[in-house]
Design a protein around this motif. Structure first.
Motif, PDB file in Angstrom:
ATOM      1  N   CYS A  24     -47.888 -44.035-116.859  1.00 11.81           N
ATOM      2  CA  CYS A  24     -47.827 -42.813-117.749  1.00 11.81           C
ATOM      3  C   CYS A  24     -46.676 -42.488-118.192  1.00 11.81           C
ATOM      4  O   CYS A  24     -46.380 -41.519-118.980  1.00 11.81           O
ATOM      5  CB  CYS A  24     -48.245 -41.932-116.532  1.00 11.81           C
ATOM      6  SG  CYS A  24     -47.218 -41.482-115.223  1.00 11.81           S
ATOM      7  N   THR A  25     -45.272 -42.806-117.719  1.00 14.36           N
ATOM      8  CA  THR A  25     -44.215 -42.614-118.361  1.00 14.36           C
ATOM      9  C   THR A  25     -43.986 -43.332-119.668  1.00 14.36           C
ATOM     10  O   THR A  25     -42.536 -43.124-120.234  1.00 14.36           O
ATOM     11  CB  THR A  25     -43.019 -42.689-117.267  1.00 14.36           C
ATOM     12  OG1 THR A  25     -43.222 -43.925-116.798  1.00 14.36           O
ATOM     13  CG2 THR A  25     -43.094 -41.580-116.306  1.00 14.36           C
ATOM     14  N   ILE A  49     -47.088 -51.042-118.749  1.00 13.69           N
ATOM     15  CA  ILE A  49     -48.297 -51.581-118.437  1.00 13.69           C
ATOM     16  C   ILE A  49     -49.123 -50.417-118.382  1.00 13.69           C
ATOM     17  O   ILE A  49     -49.892 -50.012-117.786  1.00 13.69           O
ATOM     18  CB  ILE A  49     -48.442 -52.305-117.017  1.00 13.69           C
ATOM     19  CG1 ILE A  49     -47.940 -51.181-115.981  1.00 13.69           C
ATOM     20  CG2 ILE A  49     -47.398 -53.650-117.026  1.00 13.69           C
ATOM     21  CD1 ILE A  49     -48.400 -51.685-114.526  1.00 13.69           C
ATOM     22  N   TYR A  50     -49.656 -50.015-119.740  1.00 22.21           N
ATOM     23  CA  TYR A  50     -50.532 -48.830-120.220  1.00 22.21           C
ATOM     24  C   TYR A  50     -51.926 -49.130-119.967  1.00 22.21           C
ATOM     25  O   TYR A  50     -52.656 -48.114-119.367  1.00 22.21           O
ATOM     26  CB  TYR A  50     -50.108 -48.497-121.438  1.00 22.21           C
ATOM     27  CG  TYR A  50     -50.268 -46.883-121.553  1.00 22.21           C
ATOM     28  CD1 TYR A  50     -49.248 -46.117-121.029  1.00 22.21           C
ATOM     29  CD2 TYR A  50     -51.268 -46.261-122.282  1.00 22.21           C
ATOM     30  CE1 TYR A  50     -49.355 -44.705-121.444  1.00 22.21           C
ATOM     31  CE2 TYR A  50     -51.299 -45.021-122.338  1.00 22.21           C
ATOM     32  CZ  TYR A  50     -50.287 -44.428-121.835  1.00 22.21           C
ATOM     33  OH  TYR A  50     -50.570 -42.843-121.813  1.00 22.21           O
ATOM     34  N   SER A  51     -52.496 -50.076-120.479  1.00 25.23           N
ATOM     35  CA  SER A  51     -53.950 -50.345-120.493  1.00 25.23           C
ATOM     36  C   SER A  51     -54.108 -51.158-119.235  1.00 25.23           C
ATOM     37  O   SER A  51     -53.255 -51.947-118.656  1.00 25.23           O
ATOM     38  CB  SER A  51     -54.256 -51.318-121.660  1.00 25.23           C
ATOM     39  OG  SER A  51     -53.852 -52.835-121.412  1.00 25.23           O
ATOM     40  N   ASN A  52     -55.711 -50.989-118.816  1.00 23.62           N
ATOM     41  CA  ASN A  52     -55.944 -51.702-117.606  1.00 23.62           C
ATOM     42  C   ASN A  52     -55.678 -53.112-117.612  1.00 23.62           C
ATOM     43  O   ASN A  52     -55.676 -53.979-116.857  1.00 23.62           O
ATOM     44  CB  ASN A  52     -57.236 -51.510-117.149  1.00 23.62           C
ATOM     45  CG  ASN A  52     -57.400 -50.027-116.732  1.00 23.62           C
ATOM     46  OD1 ASN A  52     -56.556 -49.283-116.080  1.00 23.62           O
ATOM     47  ND2 ASN A  52     -58.755 -49.512-116.645  1.00 23.62           N
ATOM     48  N   ILE A  66     -59.029 -52.595-109.806  1.00 27.03           N
ATOM     49  CA  ILE A  66     -58.823 -51.422-110.794  1.00 27.03           C
ATOM     50  C   ILE A  66     -60.130 -50.567-110.957  1.00 27.03           C
ATOM     51  O   ILE A  66     -60.116 -49.347-110.750  1.00 27.03           O
ATOM     52  CB  ILE A  66     -58.256 -51.745-112.197  1.00 27.03           C
ATOM     53  CG1 ILE A  66     -56.958 -52.440-112.125  1.00 27.03           C
ATOM     54  CG2 ILE A  66     -58.234 -50.647-113.031  1.00 27.03           C
ATOM     55  CD1 ILE A  66     -56.459 -53.035-113.449  1.00 27.03           C
ATOM     56  N   PHE A  67     -61.216 -51.277-111.007  1.00 26.16           N
ATOM     57  CA  PHE A  67     -62.586 -50.614-111.277  1.00 26.16           C
ATOM     58  C   PHE A  67     -62.879 -49.901-109.854  1.00 26.16           C
ATOM     59  O   PHE A  67     -63.312 -48.704-109.732  1.00 26.16           O
ATOM     60  CB  PHE A  67     -63.623 -51.610-111.503  1.00 26.16           C
ATOM     61  CG  PHE A  67     -64.911 -50.927-111.688  1.00 26.16           C
ATOM     62  CD1 PHE A  67     -65.257 -50.113-112.959  1.00 26.16           C
ATOM     63  CD2 PHE A  67     -65.812 -51.094-110.564  1.00 26.16           C
ATOM     64  CE1 PHE A  67     -66.507 -49.473-113.022  1.00 26.16           C
ATOM     65  CE2 PHE A  67     -67.130 -50.529-110.912  1.00 26.16           C
ATOM     66  CZ  PHE A  67     -67.367 -49.665-111.993  1.00 26.16           C
ATOM     67  N   LYS A  68     -62.625 -50.522-108.480  1.00 25.97           N
ATOM     68  CA  LYS A  68     -62.742 -50.018-107.331  1.00 25.97           C
ATOM     69  C   LYS A  68     -61.904 -48.558-107.061  1.00 25.97           C
ATOM     70  O   LYS A  68     -62.435 -47.699-106.699  1.00 25.97           O
ATOM     71  CB  LYS A  68     -62.650 -51.016-106.306  1.00 25.97           C
ATOM     72  CG  LYS A  68     -62.837 -50.544-105.114  1.00 25.97           C
ATOM     73  CD  LYS A  68     -62.716 -51.779-103.910  1.00 25.97           C
ATOM     74  CE  LYS A  68     -63.035 -51.093-102.397  1.00 25.97           C
ATOM     75  NZ  LYS A  68     -63.208 -52.282-101.441  1.00 25.97           N
ATOM     76  N   TYR A  69     -60.715 -49.029-107.282  1.00 21.64           N
ATOM     77  CA  TYR A  69     -59.771 -47.716-107.064  1.00 21.64           C
ATOM     78  C   TYR A  69     -59.331 -46.885-108.001  1.00 21.64           C
ATOM     79  O   TYR A  69     -58.923 -45.751-107.793  1.00 21.64           O
ATOM     80  CB  TYR A  69     -58.486 -48.463-106.100  1.00 21.64           C
ATOM     81  CG  TYR A  69     -58.906 -48.970-104.960  1.00 21.64           C
ATOM     82  CD1 TYR A  69     -59.404 -48.486-103.686  1.00 21.64           C
ATOM     83  CD2 TYR A  69     -58.772 -50.567-104.866  1.00 21.64           C
ATOM     84  CE1 TYR A  69     -59.532 -49.105-102.658  1.00 21.64           C
ATOM     85  CE2 TYR A  69     -59.133 -50.993-103.790  1.00 21.64           C
ATOM     86  CZ  TYR A  69     -59.712 -50.357-102.636  1.00 21.64           C
ATOM     87  OH  TYR A  69     -59.870 -50.931-101.509  1.00 21.64           O
ATOM     88  N   THR A  96     -44.802 -46.667-112.053  1.00 23.11           N
ATOM     89  CA  THR A  96     -45.762 -45.320-112.238  1.00 23.11           C
ATOM     90  C   THR A  96     -47.065 -45.395-112.549  1.00 23.11           C
ATOM     91  O   THR A  96     -47.376 -46.556-113.545  1.00 23.11           O
ATOM     92  CB  THR A  96     -44.770 -44.265-113.228  1.00 23.11           C
ATOM     93  OG1 THR A  96     -45.106 -45.168-114.463  1.00 23.11           O
ATOM     94  CG2 THR A  96     -43.251 -44.165-112.988  1.00 23.11           C
ATOM     95  N   THR A  97     -47.644 -44.537-112.655  1.00 25.46           N
ATOM     96  CA  THR A  97     -49.300 -44.564-112.922  1.00 25.46           C
ATOM     97  C   THR A  97     -49.523 -43.076-112.953  1.00 25.46           C
ATOM     98  O   THR A  97     -49.377 -42.508-111.894  1.00 25.46           O
ATOM     99  CB  THR A  97     -50.227 -45.421-112.410  1.00 25.46           C
ATOM    100  OG1 THR A  97     -51.490 -45.545-113.221  1.00 25.46           O
ATOM    101  CG2 THR A  97     -50.703 -45.026-110.933  1.00 25.46           C
TER     102      THR A  97
END
Length: 154
Positions: A24-25, A49-52, A66-69, A96-97
């Motif tokens: 997010c930063t 690391i912006y995209s999944n 990533i899908f689970k949490y 950061t996220t």
């Protein structure tokens, strides 16, 4: 002297290798760190690391995880910290996220929800914040809080 200058100079003086993985930063944290002269001595890596997909391919976080949490979660930030440290061996790792907005929020994960992860001396610190403001304000507050926390750790 601005806080980030002071903190980065402490990192340099104490020879604390540093790596960053930001979502997010969007590179703001790495930019602040690298604005200080002499930082190449300790700054190993700065990733956005912006995209999944990038979280999966670069930080080896499985898509199912990533899908689970969710991409914005304490579980993800913890895994990102672990994998960033494993990859870089840096003494200080920061991740950061979050949801900087103005869109993308939900009832459970509103705009302004941010997770900060800091690994130092083999200890993970996960900080959850709910910021108010514009996208730029949320990003700036996140980076400011990271420098405040690091200042107390080193």
């Amino acid at each position: 002297m601005k806080l980030f200058n002071k903190v980065v100079k402490k990192l340099i003086n104490k020879d604390i290798s540093t790596s960053v993985a930001e979502s997010c930063t969007g590179g703001l944290l790495s930019s602040k760190i690298t604005s200080v002269s002499g930082v190449s001595k300790i700054f190993y890596l700065g990733l956005v690391i912006y995209s999944n997909q990038s979280k999966s391919t670069i930080l080896n976080i499985p898509s199912k995880f990533i899908f689970k949490y969710g991409a914005v979660s304490s579980q993800l930030i913890s895994k990102a910290l672990h994998n960033l440290h494993k990859k870089t061996k840096s003494k200080l790792c920061i991740c950061t996220t979050g949801i900087a907005g103005p869109t993308g929020g939900s009832k459970n994960k509103p705009v302004g929800l941010v997770f900060i992860g800091i690994r130092y001396k083999n200890k993970n610190i996960i900080i959850k914040k709910n910021y108010k403001g514009t996208r730029k304000q949320i990003q700036n507050k996140t980076v400011q809080d990271i420098f405040k926390k690091i200042d107390t750790l080193i």
